[in-house]
Design a protein around this motif. Structure first.
Motif, PDB file in Angstrom:
ATOM      1  N   LEU A  71      -6.195   5.639  -7.755  1.00 15.48           N
ATOM      2  CA  LEU A  71      -6.020   4.320  -7.155  1.00 15.48           C
ATOM      3  C   LEU A  71      -7.322   3.533  -7.173  1.00 15.48           C
ATOM      4  CD1 LEU A  71      -4.016   5.653  -4.096  1.00 15.48           C
ATOM      5  CD2 LEU A  71      -3.077   4.211  -5.923  1.00 15.48           C
ATOM      6  N   ALA A  72      -7.231   2.280  -7.572  1.00 12.70           N
ATOM      7  CA  ALA A  72      -8.390   1.388  -7.514  1.00 12.70           C
ATOM      8  C   ALA A  72      -7.891   0.000  -7.147  1.00 12.70           C
ATOM      9  CB  ALA A  72      -9.104   1.356  -8.870  1.00 12.70           C
ATOM     10  N   THR A  73      -8.818  -0.886  -6.832  1.00 10.32           N
ATOM     11  CA  THR A  73      -8.431  -2.266  -6.502  1.00 10.32           C
ATOM     12  C   THR A  73      -9.349  -3.243  -7.215  1.00 10.32           C
ATOM     13  OG1 THR A  73      -9.941  -2.566  -4.630  1.00 10.32           O
ATOM     14  CG2 THR A  73      -7.810  -1.546  -4.135  1.00 10.32           C
ATOM     15  N   SER A  74      -8.928  -4.495  -7.277  1.00 13.19           N
ATOM     16  CA  SER A  74      -9.858  -5.567  -7.631  1.00 13.19           C
ATOM     17  C   SER A  74     -10.752  -5.796  -6.411  1.00 13.19           C
ATOM     18  CB  SER A  74      -9.090  -6.842  -7.973  1.00 13.19           C
ATOM     19  OG  SER A  74      -8.435  -7.316  -6.805  1.00 13.19           O
ATOM     20  N   ALA A  75     -11.834  -6.552  -6.600  1.00 16.00           N
ATOM     21  CA  ALA A  75     -12.713  -6.823  -5.451  1.00 16.00           C
ATOM     22  C   ALA A  75     -11.948  -7.553  -4.352  1.00 16.00           C
ATOM     23  CB  ALA A  75     -13.931  -7.637  -5.895  1.00 16.00           C
ATOM     24  N   ARG A 114       0.820  -1.219   0.000  1.00 13.12           N
ATOM     25  CA  ARG A 114       0.000   0.000   0.000  1.00 13.12           C
ATOM     26  C   ARG A 114       0.855   1.270   0.000  1.00 13.12           C
ATOM     27  NH1 ARG A 114      -5.104   2.378   3.510  1.00 13.12           N
ATOM     28  NH2 ARG A 114      -4.725   4.499   2.811  1.00 13.12           N
ATOM     29  N   GLY A 115       1.755   1.385   0.951  1.00 18.09           N
ATOM     30  CA  GLY A 115       2.544   2.618   1.091  1.00 18.09           C
ATOM     31  C   GLY A 115       3.365   2.907  -0.162  1.00 18.09           C
ATOM     32  N   ASP A 116       4.001   1.882  -0.701  1.00 19.84           N
ATOM     33  CA  ASP A 116       4.820   2.079  -1.905  1.00 19.84           C
ATOM     34  C   ASP A 116       3.953   2.524  -3.080  1.00 19.84           C
ATOM     35  OD1 ASP A 116       7.396   1.335  -0.889  1.00 19.84           O
ATOM     36  OD2 ASP A 116       6.639  -0.714  -0.750  1.00 19.84           O
ATOM     37  N   LEU A 117       2.802   1.892  -3.241  1.00 18.44           N
ATOM     38  CA  LEU A 117       1.920   2.259  -4.348  1.00 18.44           C
ATOM     39  C   LEU A 117       1.406   3.681  -4.181  1.00 18.44           C
ATOM     40  CD1 LEU A 117      -0.018  -1.117  -4.742  1.00 18.44           C
ATOM     41  CD2 LEU A 117       1.419  -0.032  -6.485  1.00 18.44           C
ATOM     42  N   GLU A 118       1.092   4.059  -2.970  1.00 20.45           N
ATOM     43  CA  GLU A 118       0.599   5.422  -2.734  1.00 20.45           C
ATOM     44  C   GLU A 118       1.673   6.461  -3.067  1.00 20.45           C
ATOM     45  OE1 GLU A 118      -2.856   5.285   0.621  1.00 20.45           O
ATOM     46  OE2 GLU A 118      -0.813   4.988   1.331  1.00 20.45           O
ATOM     47  N   ARG A 119       2.908   6.150  -2.703  1.00 17.83           N
ATOM     48  CA  ARG A 119       3.999   7.105  -2.976  1.00 17.83           C
ATOM     49  C   ARG A 119       4.235   7.229  -4.481  1.00 17.83           C
ATOM     50  NH1 ARG A 119       5.455   5.419   2.075  1.00 17.83           N
ATOM     51  NH2 ARG A 119       6.319   3.435   1.399  1.00 17.83           N
ATOM     52  N   LEU A 120       4.239   6.098  -5.166  1.00 16.47           N
ATOM     53  CA  LEU A 120       4.457   6.152  -6.618  1.00 16.47           C
ATOM     54  C   LEU A 120       3.288   6.861  -7.308  1.00 16.47           C
ATOM     55  CD1 LEU A 120       6.123   5.396  -9.101  1.00 16.47           C
ATOM     56  CD2 LEU A 120       4.931   3.190  -9.156  1.00 16.47           C
TER      57      LEU A 120
END
Ligand SMILES: Cc1ncc(C[n+]2csc(CCOP(=O)(O)OP(=O)(O)O)c2C)c(N)n1
Ligand SMILES: [Mg+2]
Length: 574
Positions: A225-229, A211-217
């Motif tokens: 930002l989105a997710t699969s179910a 989560r943190g890495d994806l948020e920073r990038l």
């Protein structure tokens, strides 16, 4: 010592703390050895339930779930839950008693390895007394390191033989795999060039703790930002979170994802559900996929860019590569405001189809009064009123504490809890839909509840799935789980009604007379309340106020005039 004892001892030394199962003669000794070694045994009432509990527990802890079953019918009863786990890549070890190799005429004889392989699980076996401990260790580590569901056949003659006390070699440290430098450079260039990038994170991102890495990038390149179910809740609280991509996506999320010029799947298969059969990918959009499993890249749809590597490591490497190339990308103050205003399903206007008053808190007869102390909502009285499932779920979202653990069964109803109930993080959403079986929701909620006792467990079920898995209601009561079981009761296999109804097929096979599921819940020892309108939720509020001494079954008599939009999506795949 006996092999059965050595196997149980070895497993507790490997770190097994919790075991689910139904005990028969063939798994009696190994289960007791696990208990003697300090593990907690959770007795289910049906092996199908035990398998789902182990699966739900593994999903919510990230550890290897362990299931213990009797030979023959013990395993065949568990197969649907095992299949769901295998298709979901749940790390699960099944201790499956088996007949002795020479017992060729045993009535319990089945081909365990073939059965396991046929559902995508990995088959392993205690081959001999001398190899038994090594066999156990290999099976456990395969489940753990490869996130596989492993069925370990434990022949009775091998279990009953003598072997040396287990000696378990420590595992070598296993590190996540970094991506190739070229892949990092390609992805960084694509992100730097993108004007409207969207990240779709899946189970792999959740498992990698990214989560943190994806948020920073995403911040650096201006991605939404989105997710699969399966990863719902991963970006909870982030102002750029569009929530779930796919059939459950809000109109705003669908609009923004479709308008993206770059979609990056992070540990996400980008399958037909998540991408609405590709309709969420706009014309000309570039699609990139990052996964530590090379076989996952491009498996469901063509991708322009594929990076093989751990999600978190890849994300960090791309971020480093992008240094000095930050961009606001898709992000603007106006869009942020729109997401805040329209980003949740409950913000989307709808026409309430309920027949007992539309607004939450509207006055009406409290048919379920007095539930908190007596646990008896009283007879339903045969009213014909029905509540709109959206109104019901929005009201529950308001009533239930934020610290909740939501497990959802399969059926027409399933989008309502998935879309209208928020969850505190991705580990608080248990979505067992890889095999699309009904009847798994209640048991998986039990496993997930045991994994995270600080959260209020909520099992969201259809009437069909609830009654299919009802045996485990006794387990909920016996374990004193303060669970809310909400049944979206349309007195039908609604999914089938809506699938075949429009073509005017006869529907008698998929419709049922009313069942008093609140009374059935009370029979098991739960509190039970029938909800036909918003006002009937008063007893739910009372129950939530405490002491929550027994589980609460909510039999919500829901409207079901037409099929749900996510189901139409699902039927395209049939
Ligand atoms: C084990 C199993 N049997 C049958 C089906 C086919 N099926 C899919 S949805 C459904 C109906 C489920 O009914 P219910 O739980 O009441 O949910 P609803 O669709 O009414 O909301 C059925 C029978 C299935 N998916 N799994
Ligand atoms: Mg139904």
């Amino acid at each position: 010592m006996l092999v059965s004892e050595a196997a149980g001892t070895a497993l507790t030394r490997l770190g097994v703390t919790t075991v689910f199962g139904v005990v028969g003669s063939g798994n009696f000794h190994v289960t007791n050895a696990l208990i003697a070694g300090g593990a907690r045994f959770v007795a289910a009432r049906h092996e199908g339930g035990a398998a789902c509990m182990a699966d739900g527990w593994a999903r919510a802890t990230g550890e290897v779930g362990v299931l213990s079953v009797h030979q023959g019918p013990g395993l065949t009863n568990a197969m649907t839950g095992i299949t769901e786990a295998a298709k979901s890549r749940t790390p699960l070890l099944v201790l499956a008693a088996d007949v002795a190799g020479a017992a060729v005429r045993s009535n319990f004889r089945i081909d365990v390895a073939a059965l396991a392989a046929s559902v995508g699980a990995q088959a392993d076996r205690l081959h001999s007394p001398g190899s038994a401990v090594a066999d156990v260790v290999r099976a456990y580590r395969a489940a753990q390191a490869q996130r596989r569901t492993v069925v370990l056949a434990m022949p009775l003659d091998v279990q009953a033989a003598e072997c040396d006390a287990p000696v378990i070699p420590p595992p070598p440290p296993l590190r996540p795999c970094p991506p190739a430098a070229e892949s990092v450079a390609e992805l960084a260039s694509a992100l730097a060039a993108a004007e409207r990038p969207v990240f779709v994170a899946g189970r792999g991102a959740r498992v990698a703790g990214a989560r943190g890495d994806l948020e920073r990038l995403a911040e650096t390149c201006g991605a939404l930002l989105a997710t699969s179910a399966a990863a719902k809740g991963l970006f909870r609280g982030n102002p750029w979170d569009l929530d779930v991509s796919g059939g459950f996506a809000t109109p705003l999320a669908a609009e923004l994802i479709t308008a993206a010029d770059l979609v990056v799947g992070w540990g996400c298969s980008l399958n037909m559900w998540t991408m609405r059969h590709g309709r969420l990918i706009g014309p000309g959009a570039t699609v990139a996929q990052v996964d530590d499993d090379v076989a996952a890249i491009g498996a469901h749809r063509p991708v322009d860019l594929g990076a093989v590597g751990d999600v978190a490591l890849t994300c960090r490497a791309v971020l480093a590569e992008l240094a000095g190339r930050a961009s606001s990308g898709y992000r603007s103050p106006e869009l942020r405001e729109r997401i805040a205003r329209e980003g949740r399903w409950r913000d989307v206007p709808y026409a309430d189809e309920g027949t007992a008053g539309a607004a939450v808190g509207a006055s009406g007869p409290e048919t379920g009064g007095g539930v908190a102390e007596s646990g008896d909502g009283g007879p339903d009285g045969g009213s014909q009123e029905r509540i709109d499932p959206r109104t019901l779920t929005i009201a529950l979202d308001d009533l239930l504490p934020a610290e909740r653990m939501v497990a959802v069964d399969s059926g027409n109803f399933m989008g309502y809890p998935s879309m209208f109930l928020s969850v505190p993080d991705a580990s608080a959403f248990c979505f067992t839909q890889a095999y699309q079986s009904i009847g798994l929701g209640l048991a998986s909620a039990i496993g997930a509840a045991l994994a995270q006792p600080g959260r209020l467990p909520v099992a969201a079920l259809g009437d069909g799935g609830a009654l299919m898995g009802i045996a485990e209601l006794e387990t909920v009561v016996r374990l004193r789980l303060p669970m809310v079981i909400v049944v979206y009761d349309d007195e039908a296999y609604g999914a089938e009604v809506h699938h075949f109804g429009p073509d005017r097929h006869p529907l008698d096979t998929v419709r049922f007379p009313p069942a008093d599921i609140a009374a059935i819940g009370r029979g098991f020892g739960c509190a039970g309340v029938t909800v036909r309108g918003p006002a009937d939720l008063a007893p739910v509020r009372e129950w939530l106020a405490g002491p929550r001494g027994r589980p609460l079954v909510i039999d919500a008599k829901v409207t079901s005039a037409s099929g749900s939009w996510w189901l139409e999506e699902a039927f395209r795949g049939h």
